[in-house]
Design a protein around this motif. Structure first.
Motif, PDB file in Angstrom:
ATOM      1  N   ASP A 210     -23.610  45.492  10.237  1.00 32.86           N
ATOM      2  CA  ASP A 210     -22.998  45.925   8.975  1.00 32.86           C
ATOM      3  C   ASP A 210     -23.210  44.911   7.866  1.00 32.86           C
ATOM      4  O   ASP A 210     -23.446  45.275   6.704  1.00 32.86           O
ATOM      5  CB  ASP A 210     -21.496  46.165   9.181  1.00 32.86           C
ATOM      6  CG  ASP A 210     -21.211  47.437   9.963  1.00 32.86           C
ATOM      7  OD1 ASP A 210     -21.975  48.404   9.804  1.00 32.86           O
ATOM      8  OD2 ASP A 210     -20.235  47.456  10.731  1.00 32.86           O
ATOM      9  N   TYR A 211     -23.155  43.628   8.202  1.00 30.81           N
ATOM     10  CA  TYR A 211     -23.359  42.601   7.185  1.00 30.81           C
ATOM     11  C   TYR A 211     -24.807  42.564   6.691  1.00 30.81           C
ATOM     12  O   TYR A 211     -25.065  42.225   5.531  1.00 30.81           O
ATOM     13  CB  TYR A 211     -22.945  41.231   7.724  1.00 30.81           C
ATOM     14  CG  TYR A 211     -21.471  40.939   7.577  1.00 30.81           C
ATOM     15  CD1 TYR A 211     -20.647  41.773   6.820  1.00 30.81           C
ATOM     16  CD2 TYR A 211     -20.880  39.831   8.176  1.00 30.81           C
ATOM     17  CE1 TYR A 211     -19.296  41.525   6.676  1.00 30.81           C
ATOM     18  CE2 TYR A 211     -19.524  39.569   8.034  1.00 30.81           C
ATOM     19  CZ  TYR A 211     -18.737  40.418   7.285  1.00 30.81           C
ATOM     20  OH  TYR A 211     -17.384  40.158   7.139  1.00 30.81           O
TER      21      TYR A 211
ATOM     22  N   LEU B 124     -24.866  45.407   4.291  1.00 29.25           N
ATOM     23  CA  LEU B 124     -24.122  45.007   3.099  1.00 29.25           C
ATOM     24  C   LEU B 124     -24.913  44.023   2.254  1.00 29.25           C
ATOM     25  O   LEU B 124     -24.877  44.075   1.013  1.00 29.25           O
ATOM     26  CB  LEU B 124     -22.788  44.379   3.517  1.00 29.25           C
ATOM     27  CG  LEU B 124     -21.537  45.238   3.352  1.00 29.25           C
ATOM     28  CD1 LEU B 124     -20.317  44.497   3.874  1.00 29.25           C
ATOM     29  CD2 LEU B 124     -21.338  45.657   1.906  1.00 29.25           C
TER      30      LEU B 124
ATOM     31  N   ILE C 104     -27.311  45.918   0.166  1.00 33.61           N
ATOM     32  CA  ILE C 104     -26.606  46.633  -0.902  1.00 33.61           C
ATOM     33  C   ILE C 104     -26.189  45.680  -2.013  1.00 33.61           C
ATOM     34  O   ILE C 104     -26.371  45.954  -3.213  1.00 33.61           O
ATOM     35  CB  ILE C 104     -25.376  47.368  -0.336  1.00 33.61           C
ATOM     36  CG1 ILE C 104     -25.805  48.471   0.643  1.00 33.61           C
ATOM     37  CG2 ILE C 104     -24.536  47.964  -1.462  1.00 33.61           C
ATOM     38  CD1 ILE C 104     -24.652  49.130   1.372  1.00 33.61           C
ATOM     39  N   LEU C 105     -25.644  44.522  -1.632  1.00 30.23           N
ATOM     40  CA  LEU C 105     -25.180  43.557  -2.631  1.00 30.23           C
ATOM     41  C   LEU C 105     -26.336  42.912  -3.386  1.00 30.23           C
ATOM     42  O   LEU C 105     -26.214  42.619  -4.583  1.00 30.23           O
ATOM     43  CB  LEU C 105     -24.318  42.495  -1.951  1.00 30.23           C
ATOM     44  CG  LEU C 105     -22.953  42.996  -1.440  1.00 30.23           C
ATOM     45  CD1 LEU C 105     -22.229  41.909  -0.666  1.00 30.23           C
ATOM     46  CD2 LEU C 105     -22.089  43.489  -2.601  1.00 30.23           C
TER      47      LEU C 105
ATOM     48  N   ASN D 249     -18.352  43.150  -6.768  1.00 26.79           N
ATOM     49  CA  ASN D 249     -18.914  42.691  -5.494  1.00 26.79           C
ATOM     50  C   ASN D 249     -17.900  42.877  -4.364  1.00 26.79           C
ATOM     51  O   ASN D 249     -18.222  43.380  -3.279  1.00 26.79           O
ATOM     52  CB  ASN D 249     -19.317  41.223  -5.607  1.00 26.79           C
ATOM     53  CG  ASN D 249     -20.016  40.706  -4.359  1.00 26.79           C
ATOM     54  OD1 ASN D 249     -21.242  40.682  -4.269  1.00 26.79           O
ATOM     55  ND2 ASN D 249     -19.249  40.268  -3.371  1.00 26.79           N
TER      56      ASN D 249
ATOM     57  N   ILE E  43     -17.395  46.608  -3.581  1.00 19.51           N
ATOM     58  CA  ILE E  43     -18.478  47.139  -2.752  1.00 19.51           C
ATOM     59  C   ILE E  43     -18.317  46.678  -1.311  1.00 19.51           C
ATOM     60  O   ILE E  43     -18.459  47.457  -0.362  1.00 19.51           O
ATOM     61  CB  ILE E  43     -19.848  46.700  -3.306  1.00 19.51           C
ATOM     62  CG1 ILE E  43     -20.092  47.347  -4.666  1.00 19.51           C
ATOM     63  CG2 ILE E  43     -20.970  47.065  -2.338  1.00 19.51           C
ATOM     64  CD1 ILE E  43     -21.317  46.804  -5.390  1.00 19.51           C
ATOM     65  N   TYR E  44     -18.000  45.392  -1.134  1.00 15.92           N
ATOM     66  CA  TYR E  44     -17.798  44.810   0.198  1.00 15.92           C
ATOM     67  C   TYR E  44     -16.690  45.545   0.955  1.00 15.92           C
ATOM     68  O   TYR E  44     -16.867  45.966   2.102  1.00 15.92           O
ATOM     69  CB  TYR E  44     -17.470  43.327   0.051  1.00 15.92           C
ATOM     70  CG  TYR E  44     -16.998  42.645   1.303  1.00 15.92           C
ATOM     71  CD1 TYR E  44     -17.907  42.155   2.235  1.00 15.92           C
ATOM     72  CD2 TYR E  44     -15.640  42.491   1.562  1.00 15.92           C
ATOM     73  CE1 TYR E  44     -17.477  41.523   3.393  1.00 15.92           C
ATOM     74  CE2 TYR E  44     -15.200  41.857   2.708  1.00 15.92           C
ATOM     75  CZ  TYR E  44     -16.115  41.374   3.620  1.00 15.92           C
ATOM     76  OH  TYR E  44     -15.675  40.759   4.768  1.00 15.92           O
TER      77      TYR E  44
ATOM     78  N   TYR F  95     -17.345  49.557   1.432  1.00 12.71           N
ATOM     79  CA  TYR F  95     -18.302  49.919   2.480  1.00 12.71           C
ATOM     80  C   TYR F  95     -17.577  50.247   3.780  1.00 12.71           C
ATOM     81  O   TYR F  95     -17.805  51.295   4.406  1.00 12.71           O
ATOM     82  CB  TYR F  95     -19.284  48.761   2.683  1.00 12.71           C
ATOM     83  CG  TYR F  95     -20.173  48.894   3.903  1.00 12.71           C
ATOM     84  CD1 TYR F  95     -21.354  49.625   3.849  1.00 12.71           C
ATOM     85  CD2 TYR F  95     -19.831  48.284   5.106  1.00 12.71           C
ATOM     86  CE1 TYR F  95     -22.168  49.742   4.964  1.00 12.71           C
ATOM     87  CE2 TYR F  95     -20.639  48.399   6.228  1.00 12.71           C
ATOM     88  CZ  TYR F  95     -21.810  49.124   6.155  1.00 12.71           C
ATOM     89  OH  TYR F  95     -22.600  49.243   7.259  1.00 12.71           O
TER      90      TYR F  95
ATOM     91  N   THR G 203     -18.604  52.559  11.376  1.00 12.59           N
ATOM     92  CA  THR G 203     -19.591  52.101  10.401  1.00 12.59           C
ATOM     93  C   THR G 203     -20.961  52.224  11.074  1.00 12.59           C
ATOM     94  O   THR G 203     -21.029  52.506  12.277  1.00 12.59           O
ATOM     95  CB  THR G 203     -19.330  50.630  10.038  1.00 12.59           C
ATOM     96  OG1 THR G 203     -19.410  49.844  11.238  1.00 12.59           O
ATOM     97  CG2 THR G 203     -17.952  50.454   9.411  1.00 12.59           C
TER      98      THR G 203
ATOM     99  N   SER H 161      -9.892  46.480   5.821  1.00 16.80           N
ATOM    100  CA  SER H 161     -10.957  45.953   4.973  1.00 16.80           C
ATOM    101  C   SER H 161     -10.469  44.806   4.092  1.00 16.80           C
ATOM    102  O   SER H 161     -11.155  43.793   3.931  1.00 16.80           O
ATOM    103  CB  SER H 161     -11.539  47.073   4.102  1.00 16.80           C
ATOM    104  OG  SER H 161     -12.627  46.614   3.353  1.00 16.80           O
TER     105      SER H 161
END
Length: 268
Positions: free
Chosen positions: A34-35, A38, A41-42, A82, A85-86, A89, A101, A128
């Motif tokens: 997932d990271y 992410l 995406i970031l 940021n 979004i984090y 997600y 996820t 989250s």
């Protein structure tokens, strides 16, 4: 540390569900995947934000306006976006994909509530928001390793568990009898099936998926108990003649699915 730690959960309808906890290994791998997603995406977000910022500065420079404090405002807004979004997600994926996820789907684990029901918006948000706390100095990993239910801080606050997905978890594994299919066509006339909510459907689905693993006595008791509670919800006094409690539950499951399909068709 326990290996393949199992836990039994009792739903509000008194249905006993047996799960295997996900464990630190699966959860770490899922989080790593997932990271990575992410991160991409970031990176895309910061690239677009940088282009937006450069374009904005060029416009302001041409207009001879004073924008000395603007960079700090833009940086603050970018940091907030940021974080949104984090956090978003994990919230979006866990709510929309029944506690999974992309990383959890790959490792075949999912998030559920402490009573075995699907995770909701409030639980996903709490998990989250507290994830940075769990990630700090690996505090969450410490709690998972030494906690009886393998919960990180976010799980304790949100009231959730992370479990391994079992083969019987998918809807396609269900077998609906012909008698239940016939009853499903009559059930909307006999009772108020609109009183059913997603949690009712989830409990029925869990029972139907796991009944093959139950003893005959336990299956009969839970089937009759669950059928009795569902009859109360939809306003049906007795089970239709020549219908077993299992067939009734199958019909309720099928009726709810058909009702959801009809509502989707109406809105499309």
């Amino acid at each position: 540390m326990r290996f393949l730690n199992r836990v039994s959960l009792s739903t509000p309808e008194s249905v006993e569900l047996d799960f295997t906890l996900a464990g630190i290994g699966n959860r770490t791998l899922a989080l790593f995947i997932d990271y990575q997603i992410l991160l991409l995406i970031l990176l895309a977000f910061w690239l677009l934000w940088g282009l937006f910022t450069l374009g904005l500065f060029s416009v302001l420079s041409a207009s001879n306006l004073n924008y000395s404090s603007l960079p700090w405002w833009l940086l603050g807004i970018a940091i907030l976006l940021n974080f949104a979004i984090y956090s978003g997600y994990f919230v979006y994926c866990e709510v929309m994909y029944q506690g999974q996820t992309p990383g959890k789907r790959f490792t075949k684990i999912r998030v559920v509530r402490d009573d075995g029901r699907p995770v909701g918006l409030s639980q996903a948000v709490l998990r989250s928001l507290l994830r940075p706390v769990d990630d700090f100095c690996f505090i969450g990993a410490f709690f998972i390793l030494f906690g009886k239910r393998e919960k990180r801080i976010g799980d304790w606050v949100a009231g959730t568990l992370v479990i391994q997905e079992q083969r019987g978890d998918r809807m396609t594994a269900l077998t609906i009898s012909p008698a239940a299919e016939q009853l499903a066509t009559k059930l909307p006339i006999l009772a108020d099936v609109t009183q059913l909510i997603p949690d009712d459907y989830a409990v029925v689905r869990e029972y139907l998926q796991r009944r093959a693993k139950m003893t005959a006595k336990a299956r009969t008791e839970k089937s009759m108990e669950l059928a009795r509670q569902l009859r109360t919800i939809i306003g049906l006094e007795t089970t239709p003649p020549n219908t077993t409690s299992d067939q009734f539950l199958e019909a309720v499951y099928l009726t709810y699915q058909q009702m959801q399909d009809s509502s989707k068709d109406a809105t499309s």
